[in-house]
Design an enzyme around this catalytic site. Structure first.
Site, PDB file in Angstrom:
ATOM      1  N   ALA A 175       4.912   4.653  -3.962  1.00 21.60           N
ATOM      2  CA  ALA A 175       4.920   3.899  -5.222  1.00 21.60           C
ATOM      3  C   ALA A 175       3.780   4.384  -6.116  1.00 21.60           C
ATOM      4  CB  ALA A 175       4.806   2.403  -4.932  1.00 21.60           C
ATOM      5  N   GLN A 233       0.825  -1.216   0.000  1.00 21.11           N
ATOM      6  CA  GLN A 233       0.000   0.000   0.000  1.00 21.11           C
ATOM      7  C   GLN A 233       0.859   1.267   0.000  1.00 21.11           C
ATOM      8  OE1 GLN A 233      -3.105   0.694  -0.490  1.00 21.11           O
ATOM      9  NE2 GLN A 233      -3.705  -1.435  -0.745  1.00 21.11           N
ATOM     10  N   SER A 234       2.035   1.190  -0.587  1.00 20.61           N
ATOM     11  CA  SER A 234       2.933   2.343  -0.592  1.00 20.61           C
ATOM     12  C   SER A 234       2.308   3.543  -1.311  1.00 20.61           C
ATOM     13  CB  SER A 234       4.240   1.953  -1.283  1.00 20.61           C
ATOM     14  OG  SER A 234       4.999   3.102  -1.588  1.00 20.61           O
ATOM     15  N   ASN A 235       2.165   4.649  -0.580  1.00 17.27           N
ATOM     16  CA  ASN A 235       1.704   5.897  -1.205  1.00 17.27           C
ATOM     17  C   ASN A 235       2.758   6.412  -2.174  1.00 17.27           C
ATOM     18  OD1 ASN A 235      -0.682   6.159   0.540  1.00 17.27           O
ATOM     19  ND2 ASN A 235       0.798   6.573   2.163  1.00 17.27           N
TER      20      ASN A 235
END
Ligand SMILES: *Cc1c(COP(=O)(O)O)cnc(C)c1O
Length: 317
Positions: free
Chosen positions: A81, A77-79
């Site tokens: 990325a 859930q990397s913002n």
């Protein structure tokens, strides 16, 4: 002080700056001090967030180096990325996200946004970033196209410049702040703000609310020193330049009870949505400092809203 100007660095425009600074009237009354919020969640790329300022420098460097593929990494859930993919699309580059498989969730939140953008996402079943960077090299070599690797969170010295510049932007607002508070996840934001405060806001204390368990007492001054070297700024970084507080709770990207309470409080009283992974935990740190009597009634406290809306819809509270 003689140092390089930000405009001497290649930079692409991805967001709308300066971002607004608003007073949180209800929270200020409740805490008997003056709490302001810097709305980097409203900066206009994707659903907003702090990675935009870093990417303005990092993507310019990728373009300068003639990259066609931009790799980056993070959790499922990397913002960061997701925003890298958004920036790449806007700039006509191809993003390939090589994400850690651990904690993989359904196609929700940031993964849903990546689906909408048609982003290429590769999951690697590892906890080691060395494995991830090797996988990037393998894919890049296989495609035979020039590529550029952005580290986790965009947290290298070049990315951190985005937040050194943010400190200058805060100075230019003309408002004085006694305390500046942000979440610390991979370190670039905090390091940039702490260095920026040293250069532009000498009377402001910078507090990093740690939402992961990495050694930020080592990471923060290292990134500050590297960013100062890029700027050719003649400063000596010491431990007195920043404060750290552990707000991680049960673990990185695992919501905490104080963090969730902060998310609900800002939603109910200010109409502002924080996220459970970064900004909710960081704001819980601000509430804890108020409880401890750190802030005087006349103080001005500035909280950086660093975004994270995508994660809110996947992680929940
Ligand atoms: C990445 C992130 C942070 C932390 O910033 P770092 O520079 O990685 O320490 C804070 N808030 C949000 C919403 C983020 O996505």
């Amino acid at each position: 002080m003689a140092m390089k100007q930000f405009k001497e660095f290649p930079k692409v425009s991805l967001g709308v700056f300066p971002t607004p600074i608003q007073k949180l009237e209800n929270i200020s009354r409740r805490l008997n001090t003056n709490v302001y919020i810097k709305r980097d969640d409203l900066c206009g790329l994707g659903l907003g967030g702090n990675k935009t300022r870093k990417l303005e420098f990092l993507m310019a460097d990728a373009i300068l180096k003639k990259a066609e593929i931009v790799f980056t990494t993070g959790g499922a859930q990397s913002n960061h990325a997701m925003l890298t993919a958004a920036a790449a699309g806007k700039l006509g580059l191809t993003a390939v996200l090589v994400l850690k498989k651990r904690g993989v969730t359904a196609c929700l939140g940031n993964q849903f946004l990546e689906h909408l953008m048609g982003t290429e996402v590769v999951f690697v079943d590892t906890d080691s970033y060395d494995d991830i960077y090797r996988e990037m090299d393998r894919i890049g070599t296989e495609r035979g196209r020039p590529y550029y690797k952005i580290p986790c969170g965009g947290s290298n010295a070049l990315g951190a410049l985005g937040y050194v510049e943010c400190a200058e932007e805060i100075r230019d607002s003309g408002l004085h702040f006694d305390h500046l508070i942000c979440a610390e996840g991979s370190g670039g934001t905090m390091a940039g703000l702490a260095l920026g405060a040293k250069l532009f806001l000498p009377d402001t204390r910078v507090h990093g609310m740690m939402v992961d368990t990495d050694p930020f007492d080592v990471i923060t001054p290292r990134l500050m020193t590297e960013a100062a070297a890029l700027l050719e700024a003649d400063v000596r970084i010491t431990d007195g330049d920043f404060c750290l507080r552990d707000m991680c709770g049960p673990g990185y990207a695992i919501p905490s009870e104080p963090g969730n309470r902060a998310v609900r409080l800002l939603a109910a009283e200010e109409g502002i949505f924080l996220d459970p992974v970064y900004t909710g935990k960081a704001f819980a740190g601000l509430l804890a400092m108020a409880e401890e009597g750190v802030f005087r009634p006349e103080d001005r406290v500035l909280f950086l809203h660093s975004g994270g809306a995508g994660g809110l819809f996947a992680v929940g509270t």
